[in-house]
Design an enzyme around this catalytic site. Structure first.
Site, PDB file in Angstrom:
ATOM      1  N   HIS A  70       1.003  -1.373  -0.099  1.00 44.44           N
ATOM      2  CA  HIS A  70      -0.042  -0.087   0.475  1.00 44.44           C
ATOM      3  C   HIS A  70       0.939   0.680  -0.197  1.00 44.44           C
ATOM      4  CE1 HIS A  70      -3.380   2.470   1.135  1.00 44.44           C
ATOM      5  NE2 HIS A  70      -3.059   2.957   1.235  1.00 44.44           N
ATOM      6  N   CYS A  71       0.709   1.746  -1.245  1.00 45.14           N
ATOM      7  CA  CYS A  71       1.198   3.420  -0.724  1.00 45.14           C
ATOM      8  C   CYS A  71       0.628   4.564  -0.869  1.00 45.14           C
ATOM      9  CB  CYS A  71       1.497   3.305  -2.490  1.00 45.14           C
ATOM     10  SG  CYS A  71       2.786   4.234  -3.277  1.00 45.14           S
ATOM     11  N   PRO A  72       1.538   4.647   0.185  1.00 47.30           N
ATOM     12  CA  PRO A  72       0.563   6.255   1.069  1.00 47.30           C
ATOM     13  C   PRO A  72       0.801   7.844   0.156  1.00 47.30           C
ATOM     14  CG  PRO A  72       2.640   5.853   2.170  1.00 47.30           C
ATOM     15  CD  PRO A  72       2.621   4.956   0.874  1.00 47.30           C
ATOM     16  N   ASP A  75      -1.769   6.782  -2.298  1.00 48.54           N
ATOM     17  CA  ASP A  75      -2.639   6.543  -1.513  1.00 48.54           C
ATOM     18  C   ASP A  75      -4.052   5.497  -1.887  1.00 48.54           C
ATOM     19  OD1 ASP A  75      -4.479   7.245   0.669  1.00 48.54           O
ATOM     20  OD2 ASP A  75      -6.129   8.561  -0.470  1.00 48.54           O
ATOM     21  N   ASN A  76      -3.209   4.162  -2.114  1.00 48.47           N
ATOM     22  CA  ASN A  76      -3.807   3.352  -2.795  1.00 48.47           C
ATOM     23  C   ASN A  76      -2.831   2.066  -2.891  1.00 48.47           C
ATOM     24  OD1 ASN A  76      -5.476   2.037  -4.457  1.00 48.47           O
ATOM     25  ND2 ASN A  76      -5.892   3.148  -5.358  1.00 48.47           N
TER      26      ASN A  76
END
Length: 193
Positions: A70-72, A75-76
């Site tokens: 999950h990549c901040p 945001d997905n």
């Protein structure tokens, strides 16, 4: 060159933001139609069977096919459909940072040369400090992003994900997914060059 790198990076960022990460199809475990009767994994939160290499993201609250992480920053989740665009985003970011490093090193060279030839004036000292710290920040950020990009390219070439690389389970054999560098690359990026 700077504008090309910026526009390509923004295109990749927009694509990563808008592409679905790859959710599990509804009723996947019921119509798979395989003759293999091994036990299928089941997600108690989504109430669905999960294929191999899929994971439930606690932030997105959905199961993702071939989930990488999950990549901040976007945001997905980075999953089956987004991985290509995520690698492209990292590539364009590395190219942009190289252009910034080259440009700021030229500015550093000019400032040091001016200091050597004419001496340092008070109004130029503030400029020199700002330029030096900007160059230092860009160089460190370039190094970190390059290592991050190199790590993800290595994962693509080995047909692995970040989650699988962090698992230390000796029973989990990720080598069974490795098809060779070329086939692994094609699996993520496709055959259209």
């Amino acid at each position: 060159l700077f504008h090309i790198c910026i526009s390509m990076m923004m295109w990749a960022y927009y694509t990563v933001m808008k592409t679905s990460p790859g959710e599990i199809p509804l009723y996947w475990g019921f119509y798979i139609g395989d003759d293999d009767y091994k036990r299928k994994r089941y997600c108690l939160i989504c109430n669905a069977f999960k294929p191999e290499r899929s994971h439930h993201c606690s932030i997105c609250n959905v199961c993702i096919l071939n989930m990488d992480h999950h990549c901040p920053w976007v945001d997905n989740c980075i999953g089956f459909y987004k991985r290509k665009f995520f690698i492209q985003l990292l590539f364009y970011l590395v190219c942009l940072l190289i252009v910034v490093d080259i440009g700021s090193s030229y500015c550093i060279y000019g400032t040091v040369r001016e200091m050597y030839e004419k001496g340092m004036k008070y109004d130029r000292q503030v400029h020199c400090v700002i330029v030096f710290f900007s160059f230092l920040f860009a160089a460190v950020f370039s190094g970190v992003i390059f290592v991050f990009f190199k790590f993800h390219v290595k994962l693509v070439l080995n047909n692995s994900t970040t989650i699988e690389s962090l698992e230390k389970d000796p029973k989990n054999d990720n080598a069974k997914f490795n098809l060779g560098y070329y086939e692994n690359w094609i699996q993520v990026f496709g055959e259209n060059k």
